[in-house]
Design a protein around this motif. Structure first.
Motif, PDB file in Angstrom:
ATOM      1  N   LEU A   1      17.910   7.615  14.171  1.00 34.41           N
ATOM      2  CA  LEU A   1      16.547   6.625  14.402  1.00 34.41           C
ATOM      3  C   LEU A   1      15.408   6.945  13.329  1.00 34.41           C
ATOM      4  O   LEU A   1      14.823   6.300  12.809  1.00 34.41           O
ATOM      5  CB  LEU A   1      16.152   6.470  15.685  1.00 34.41           C
ATOM      6  N   LEU A   2      15.205   8.368  13.201  1.00 35.70           N
ATOM      7  CA  LEU A   2      14.005   8.757  12.414  1.00 35.70           C
ATOM      8  C   LEU A   2      14.549   8.344  10.823  1.00 35.70           C
ATOM      9  O   LEU A   2      13.575   8.006  10.215  1.00 35.70           O
ATOM     10  CB  LEU A   2      13.756  10.182  12.626  1.00 35.70           C
ATOM     11  N   LEU A   3      15.779   8.877  10.600  1.00 31.38           N
ATOM     12  CA  LEU A   3      16.065   8.565   9.306  1.00 31.38           C
ATOM     13  C   LEU A   3      15.970   7.108   8.913  1.00 31.38           C
ATOM     14  O   LEU A   3      15.815   6.739   7.680  1.00 31.38           O
ATOM     15  CB  LEU A   3      17.263   9.591   8.725  1.00 31.38           C
ATOM     16  N   ALA A   4      16.458   6.240   9.780  1.00 29.28           N
ATOM     17  CA  ALA A   4      16.451   4.939   9.507  1.00 29.28           C
ATOM     18  C   ALA A   4      15.207   4.170   9.374  1.00 29.28           C
ATOM     19  O   ALA A   4      14.863   3.637   8.346  1.00 29.28           O
ATOM     20  CB  ALA A   4      17.179   4.240  10.662  1.00 29.28           C
ATOM     21  N   ALA A   5      14.078   4.955   9.908  1.00 28.12           N
ATOM     22  CA  ALA A   5      12.876   4.347   9.861  1.00 28.12           C
ATOM     23  C   ALA A   5      12.305   5.025   8.602  1.00 28.12           C
ATOM     24  O   ALA A   5      11.551   4.077   7.875  1.00 28.12           O
ATOM     25  CB  ALA A   5      11.810   5.157  11.009  1.00 28.12           C
ATOM     26  N   ARG A   6      12.562   6.129   8.150  1.00 28.36           N
ATOM     27  CA  ARG A   6      12.133   6.404   6.769  1.00 28.36           C
ATOM     28  C   ARG A   6      12.813   5.806   5.875  1.00 28.36           C
ATOM     29  O   ARG A   6      12.117   5.337   4.711  1.00 28.36           O
ATOM     30  CB  ARG A   6      12.635   8.054   6.851  1.00 28.36           C
ATOM     31  N   GLY A   7      14.135   5.494   6.020  1.00 27.72           N
ATOM     32  CA  GLY A   7      14.761   4.791   5.018  1.00 27.72           C
ATOM     33  C   GLY A   7      14.251   3.317   4.628  1.00 27.72           C
ATOM     34  O   GLY A   7      14.238   2.694   3.497  1.00 27.72           O
ATOM     35  N   ALA A   8      13.942   2.717   5.729  1.00 28.13           N
ATOM     36  CA  ALA A   8      13.394   1.400   5.824  1.00 28.13           C
ATOM     37  C   ALA A   8      11.965   1.203   5.413  1.00 28.13           C
ATOM     38  O   ALA A   8      11.484   0.311   4.464  1.00 28.13           O
ATOM     39  CB  ALA A   8      13.336   0.915   7.421  1.00 28.13           C
ATOM     40  N   ASP A   9      11.174   2.244   5.480  1.00 26.78           N
ATOM     41  CA  ASP A   9       9.857   2.576   5.163  1.00 26.78           C
ATOM     42  C   ASP A   9       9.759   2.690   3.620  1.00 26.78           C
ATOM     43  O   ASP A   9       9.094   1.992   2.753  1.00 26.78           O
ATOM     44  CB  ASP A   9       9.105   3.437   5.488  1.00 26.78           C
ATOM     45  N   HIS A  10      10.966   3.476   3.105  1.00 26.07           N
ATOM     46  CA  HIS A  10      10.981   3.473   1.547  1.00 26.07           C
ATOM     47  C   HIS A  10      11.314   2.306   0.966  1.00 26.07           C
ATOM     48  O   HIS A  10      10.846   2.002  -0.264  1.00 26.07           O
ATOM     49  CB  HIS A  10      12.005   4.809   1.446  1.00 26.07           C
ATOM     50  N   HIS A  11      12.415   1.620   1.426  1.00 28.98           N
ATOM     51  CA  HIS A  11      12.991   0.296   0.865  1.00 28.98           C
ATOM     52  C   HIS A  11      11.661  -0.386   0.745  1.00 28.98           C
ATOM     53  O   HIS A  11      11.390  -1.215  -0.330  1.00 28.98           O
ATOM     54  CB  HIS A  11      13.801  -0.241   1.633  1.00 28.98           C
ATOM     55  N   GLN A  12      10.687  -0.670   1.877  1.00 24.69           N
ATOM     56  CA  GLN A  12       9.775  -1.409   1.627  1.00 24.69           C
ATOM     57  C   GLN A  12       8.708  -1.136   0.643  1.00 24.69           C
ATOM     58  O   GLN A  12       8.349  -1.862  -0.323  1.00 24.69           O
ATOM     59  CB  GLN A  12       8.819  -1.282   3.000  1.00 24.69           C
ATOM     60  N   ARG A  13       8.663   0.330   0.457  1.00 21.40           N
ATOM     61  CA  ARG A  13       7.823   0.851  -0.753  1.00 21.40           C
ATOM     62  C   ARG A  13       8.110   0.100  -2.069  1.00 21.40           C
ATOM     63  O   ARG A  13       7.532   0.090  -3.319  1.00 21.40           O
ATOM     64  CB  ARG A  13       7.713   2.319  -1.018  1.00 21.40           C
ATOM     65  N   LEU A  14       9.638   0.368  -2.332  1.00 28.07           N
ATOM     66  CA  LEU A  14      10.202  -0.190  -3.530  1.00 28.07           C
ATOM     67  C   LEU A  14       9.861  -1.718  -3.626  1.00 28.07           C
ATOM     68  O   LEU A  14       9.839  -2.004  -4.857  1.00 28.07           O
ATOM     69  CB  LEU A  14      11.749   0.373  -3.352  1.00 28.07           C
ATOM     70  N   GLN A  15      10.051  -2.329  -2.530  1.00 27.58           N
ATOM     71  CA  GLN A  15      10.023  -3.685  -2.647  1.00 27.58           C
ATOM     72  C   GLN A  15       8.516  -4.286  -2.989  1.00 27.58           C
ATOM     73  O   GLN A  15       8.160  -5.193  -3.526  1.00 27.58           O
ATOM     74  CB  GLN A  15      10.206  -4.595  -1.218  1.00 27.58           C
ATOM     75  N   GLU A  16       7.685  -3.467  -2.770  1.00 26.93           N
ATOM     76  CA  GLU A  16       6.226  -3.560  -3.136  1.00 26.93           C
ATOM     77  C   GLU A  16       5.884  -3.275  -4.576  1.00 26.93           C
ATOM     78  O   GLU A  16       4.815  -3.353  -5.021  1.00 26.93           O
ATOM     79  CB  GLU A  16       5.155  -2.577  -2.205  1.00 26.93           C
ATOM     80  N   GLY A  17       6.861  -2.851  -5.502  1.00 29.01           N
ATOM     81  CA  GLY A  17       6.700  -2.550  -6.708  1.00 29.01           C
ATOM     82  C   GLY A  17       6.064  -1.241  -7.213  1.00 29.01           C
ATOM     83  O   GLY A  17       5.795  -1.250  -8.298  1.00 29.01           O
ATOM     84  N   GLU A  18       6.037  -0.374  -6.319  1.00 28.65           N
ATOM     85  CA  GLU A  18       5.634   0.892  -6.645  1.00 28.65           C
ATOM     86  C   GLU A  18       6.713   2.106  -6.634  1.00 28.65           C
ATOM     87  O   GLU A  18       6.333   3.059  -6.655  1.00 28.65           O
ATOM     88  CB  GLU A  18       4.293   1.545  -5.658  1.00 28.65           C
ATOM     89  N   ASN A  19       7.800   1.629  -7.063  1.00 25.93           N
ATOM     90  CA  ASN A  19       8.980   2.567  -7.255  1.00 25.93           C
ATOM     91  C   ASN A  19       8.626   3.769  -7.996  1.00 25.93           C
ATOM     92  O   ASN A  19       8.736   4.813  -7.480  1.00 25.93           O
ATOM     93  CB  ASN A  19      10.203   1.741  -7.654  1.00 25.93           C
ATOM     94  N   SER A  20       8.271   3.679  -9.180  1.00 25.27           N
ATOM     95  CA  SER A  20       8.140   4.794 -10.039  1.00 25.27           C
ATOM     96  C   SER A  20       6.714   5.665  -9.735  1.00 25.27           C
ATOM     97  O   SER A  20       6.898   6.978  -9.615  1.00 25.27           O
ATOM     98  CB  SER A  20       8.070   4.508 -11.559  1.00 25.27           C
ATOM     99  N   LEU A  21       5.902   5.121  -9.227  1.00 26.69           N
ATOM    100  CA  LEU A  21       4.698   5.999  -8.639  1.00 26.69           C
ATOM    101  C   LEU A  21       5.120   6.733  -7.419  1.00 26.69           C
ATOM    102  O   LEU A  21       4.582   7.756  -7.256  1.00 26.69           O
ATOM    103  CB  LEU A  21       3.642   4.916  -8.497  1.00 26.69           C
ATOM    104  N   TYR A  22       5.733   6.144  -6.628  1.00 28.12           N
ATOM    105  CA  TYR A  22       6.340   6.678  -5.167  1.00 28.12           C
ATOM    106  C   TYR A  22       7.022   7.947  -5.833  1.00 28.12           C
ATOM    107  O   TYR A  22       6.828   9.013  -4.988  1.00 28.12           O
ATOM    108  CB  TYR A  22       6.777   5.788  -4.439  1.00 28.12           C
ATOM    109  N   HIS A  23       8.023   7.779  -6.366  1.00 24.63           N
ATOM    110  CA  HIS A  23       8.937   8.930  -6.829  1.00 24.63           C
ATOM    111  C   HIS A  23       7.885   9.882  -7.643  1.00 24.63           C
ATOM    112  O   HIS A  23       8.340  11.170  -7.226  1.00 24.63           O
ATOM    113  CB  HIS A  23      10.056   8.574  -7.755  1.00 24.63           C
TER     114      HIS A  23
END
Length: 256
Positions: free
Chosen positions: A133-155
């Motif tokens: 559940l914790l990793l699913a939450a982290r993965g969902a949050d990460h996907h949301q960040r990517l959807q927001e268009g800040e992929n490269s900056l996040y990495h």
């Protein structure tokens, strides 16, 4: 949490339908491994691609059908409350975590323990469920960040964060990190808080204190030397931070 039923790489007949208008008495976590159409209580239909997940809460309307091949991994479980759900974990709606393989491996481990039912299997399944559940939450949050268009900056920020924590004894000023990322200071702090829910200074202090404690286990090293090796240039500042964090002096901590 207690597992009541689970399946790993489950195949039903092609185009099979699961329909539970009253839902289940348990939670159900699904990992979609072949396209399925989900129908929700309001009549909305959503085609889920491979890698989609869904956490149904108890008593929630369930209806899904395989487009062709019926293929998924899942776990049904009890013992979770709404208050203990991980932050950022969606419920009763589809989401696409970025760590599908990690989640599927955990579902495999849960399935193995469920089938073998060895001593401590219940404890292990509870731990695996928490991690799932914790990793699913982290993965969902990460996907949301990517959807927001800040992929490269996040990495870039995440890589810099890992470098800082791995070499916390080095100098890591805000100016240095802003220069490396080519960000303004206010934007840097805003993004760091947004992504990691803390500040770089708080994480740096925590990492340095942990490193100092590690050095303090070496009895040939003085506490002052341990502090300097961990990146603290001012011994008095180290003592203040240490007592604030652990409620005792470094000498008292070491003597325990």
């Amino acid at each position: 949490m207690q597992v009541t039923f689970c399946g790993y790489h489950t195949h039903n007949v092609n185009h099979d339908v699961i329909s539970r208008p009253q839902g289940l008495a348990e939670y159900l976590f699904l990992l979609v491994l072949a396209p399925m159409t989900f129908t929700f209580a309001d009549g909305q239909k959503v085609l889920a691609k491979r890698g989609a997940c869904l956490l149904y809460t108890p008593g929630t309307f369930q209806h899904y059908q395989a487009e062709t091949t019926f293929f998924n991994s899942f776990v049904e479980f009890t013992g979770l409350t709404a208050a203990s759900l991980p932050v950022n974990l969606p419920v009763n709606r589809l989401f696409y975590p970025t760590n599908e393989d990690q989640l599927n491996r955990l579902l495999q481990k849960i399935h193995q323990e469920f089938l073998l039912h060895q001593p401590e299997s219940g404890t292990l399944m509870d731990l695996y469920l928490q991690e799932l559940l914790l990793l699913a939450a982290r993965g969902a949050d990460h996907h949301q960040r990517l959807q927001e268009g800040e992929n490269s900056l996040y990495h870039e920020l995440h890589s810099l964060r890992l470098a800082m924590l791995a070499d916390c004894q080095e100098e890591w000023s805000a100016e240095k990190m802003c220069d490396l990322l080519q960000l303004g200071k206010s934007q840097f702090y805003r993004l760091y808080q947004q992504y990691f829910h803390t500040t770089p200074n708080e994480e740096l202090i925590w990492a340095r204190l942990q490193l100092a404690i590690y050095h303090m286990t070496n009895r040939s090293m003085t506490i002052q030397e341990a502090a300097y090796q961990a990146g603290f240039a001012n011994i008095n500042h180290f003592h203040r931070l240490f007592k604030k964090r652990y409620g005792c002096t470094p000498s008292q901590y070491r003597s325990r």
